[in-house]
Design an enzyme around this catalytic site. Structure first.
Site, short mmCIF file in Angstrom:
data_model
loop_
_atom_site.label_atom_id
_atom_site.label_comp_id
_atom_site.label_asym_id
_atom_site.label_seq_id
_atom_site.Cartn_x
_atom_site.Cartn_y
_atom_site.Cartn_z
N HIS A 141 -10.09 16.11 -12.44
CA HIS A 141 -10.66 16.46 -11.14
C HIS A 141 -11.96 17.23 -11.27
O HIS A 141 -12.32 17.70 -12.34
CB HIS A 141 -9.64 17.26 -10.31
CG HIS A 141 -9.40 18.66 -10.81
ND1 HIS A 141 -8.44 18.96 -11.73
CD2 HIS A 141 -10.01 19.84 -10.50
CE1 HIS A 141 -8.46 20.26 -11.97
NE2 HIS A 141 -9.41 20.83 -11.25
N TRP A 159 0.83 -1.20 0.00
CA TRP A 159 0.00 0.00 0.00
C TRP A 159 0.86 1.25 0.00
O TRP A 159 2.04 1.19 0.33
CB TRP A 159 -1.04 0.00 1.14
CG TRP A 159 -0.52 -0.19 2.56
CD1 TRP A 159 0.74 -0.56 2.94
CD2 TRP A 159 -1.29 -0.05 3.75
NE1 TRP A 159 0.81 -0.65 4.31
CE2 TRP A 159 -0.43 -0.33 4.85
CE3 TRP A 159 -2.59 0.31 4.03
CZ2 TRP A 159 -0.85 -0.27 6.16
CZ3 TRP A 159 -3.02 0.37 5.34
CH2 TRP A 159 -2.16 0.08 6.40
N ASN A 160 0.23 2.35 -0.42
CA ASN A 160 0.94 3.61 -0.55
C ASN A 160 0.21 4.69 0.23
O ASN A 160 -0.99 4.58 0.47
CB ASN A 160 1.00 4.05 -2.02
CG ASN A 160 1.69 3.04 -2.90
OD1 ASN A 160 2.83 2.65 -2.63
ND2 ASN A 160 1.02 2.60 -3.95
N ASP A 203 -14.42 20.33 -9.81
CA ASP A 203 -14.46 21.64 -9.15
C ASP A 203 -15.83 21.83 -8.49
O ASP A 203 -16.85 21.74 -9.18
CB ASP A 203 -14.31 22.78 -10.17
CG ASP A 203 -12.91 22.91 -10.76
OD1 ASP A 203 -11.98 22.25 -10.28
OD2 ASP A 203 -12.79 23.70 -11.73
N HIS A 229 -7.00 19.98 -6.93
CA HIS A 229 -7.23 20.32 -8.34
C HIS A 229 -6.06 19.83 -9.19
O HIS A 229 -5.44 20.57 -9.92
CB HIS A 229 -7.45 21.83 -8.50
CG HIS A 229 -8.66 22.28 -7.73
ND1 HIS A 229 -9.88 22.50 -8.32
CD2 HIS A 229 -8.85 22.47 -6.41
CE1 HIS A 229 -10.77 22.83 -7.40
NE2 HIS A 229 -10.16 22.83 -6.22
N HIS A 255 -15.05 29.97 -14.20
CA HIS A 255 -15.10 29.62 -12.77
C HIS A 255 -16.06 30.56 -12.03
O HIS A 255 -16.89 30.13 -11.24
CB HIS A 255 -13.71 29.73 -12.14
CG HIS A 255 -12.80 28.57 -12.41
ND1 HIS A 255 -12.09 28.43 -13.58
CD2 HIS A 255 -12.48 27.49 -11.67
CE1 HIS A 255 -11.37 27.32 -13.53
NE2 HIS A 255 -11.59 26.72 -12.37
N HIS A 291 -15.07 26.33 -4.60
CA HIS A 291 -13.73 26.59 -5.15
C HIS A 291 -13.58 28.08 -5.48
O HIS A 291 -12.47 28.61 -5.42
CB HIS A 291 -13.54 25.74 -6.40
CG HIS A 291 -12.22 25.90 -7.08
ND1 HIS A 291 -11.02 26.02 -6.40
CD2 HIS A 291 -11.87 25.94 -8.41
CE1 HIS A 291 -10.04 26.13 -7.27
NE2 HIS A 291 -10.51 26.11 -8.48
MN MN Z 1 -10.00 22.89 -10.59
#
Ligand code: MN
Length: 258
Positions: free
Chosen positions: A74, A62-63, A76, A70, A209, A80
């Site tokens: 991904h 495992w990590n 938003d 972001h 945005h 944001h």
């Molecule tokens: Mn973003």
């Protein structure tokens, strides 16, 4: 209604419906949006090994990882952006999960973007698309197919020049039209963010945005394989991690398509 789900599974099993992965690989090589120098940037994705069937853990691998919200493909959330900071259900943990599933409307502007990396989608172009494919339904993802995700070299993907990045996006009137006149879930793009590369210089800065998140709408950045989707008829499933008060998150975005 149970029949609909049984039919869905049957069509997935037969291959009549396909699952398309809209997600790019997530690693330390994942390109990031460089902000103008006065603002801090998001950290790169970082992975470290905890154990790998060894004396740190004989039977397990495992990590741990660190990432910005972001980074890579991904989601938003409205929180944001400052325009969405006081809206209800504005962070990834509070969004109604019903909104993680919606039909896809895909506009192909790849030829325009090949001619002009700063191409901006206009309202007129969306209306032209609607004359061919029908009105964008409320609650749809509006996806900008640019073929930008075929730029596998991070330098070409960010396309940074002396005056900042040069990548496609939307004029503000188009974001307003999609959010207010069409009530979309949000927009999805193949580039590093849902605004054009030069959008820091627009009025308002980063208008997509500002308008989308101020209207309670979402964004999907860093998508790929949009060329495998029809203009209408696919369904996108895009569910971010349930980060408490999170402004976004990397995710595995998929589409079901005939
Ligand atoms: Mn973003």
């Amino acid at each position: 209604m149970a029949n609909v789900l049984a039919e869905l599974v049957s069509q997935l099993n037969s291959g009549a419906l396909r699952v398309i992965d809209l997600t790019q690989p997530l690693s330390a090589q994942t390109p990031l949006l460089p902000l103008p120098p006065q603002w801090p940037n998001t950290p790169q994705f970082r992975l470290w090994e905890i154990s790998r069937y060894d004396d740190r853990g004989p039977a397990w691998y495992w990590n741990g990882f660190e990432t910005g919200e972001h980074t890579g493909t991904h989601f938003d959330a409205p929180i944001h952006w400052v325009s969405g900071k006081d809206l209800p259900e504005n962070s990834v943990d509070k969004i109604n999960p019903r909104k993680f599933v919606g039909p896809a409307c895909v506009v192909d502007v790849s030829a325009d973007v090949q001619r002009d990396p700063n191409f901006l989608l206009t309202v007129e172009r969306v209306k032209q698309w609607e004359r061919q494919h029908g009105r964008i339904p409320a609650g749809a993802w509006f996806l900008l197919r640019t073929l930008w995700s075929e730029r596998t070299d991070p330098e070409q993907y960010i396309n940074l020049q002396k005056d900042g990045p040069h990548t496609p996006g939307f004029v503000k009137e188009c974001s307003e039209f999609l959010a207010k006149e069409r009530d979309v879930l949000g927009v999805g793009v193949e580039t590093v963010g849902t605004d054009a590369g030069q959008a820091a210089t627009f009025d308002p800065p980063f208008p997509n945005h500002y308008i989308m998140h101020g209207s309670g709408k979402f964004g999907l950045a860093g998508l790929c394989n949009l060329d495998q989707l029809p203009p209408v008829g696919a369904v996108v499933i895009a569910a971010p991690l349930k980060i408490v008060n999170g402004s976004g998150s990397p995710l595995r975005a998929i589409a079901l398509t005939p």
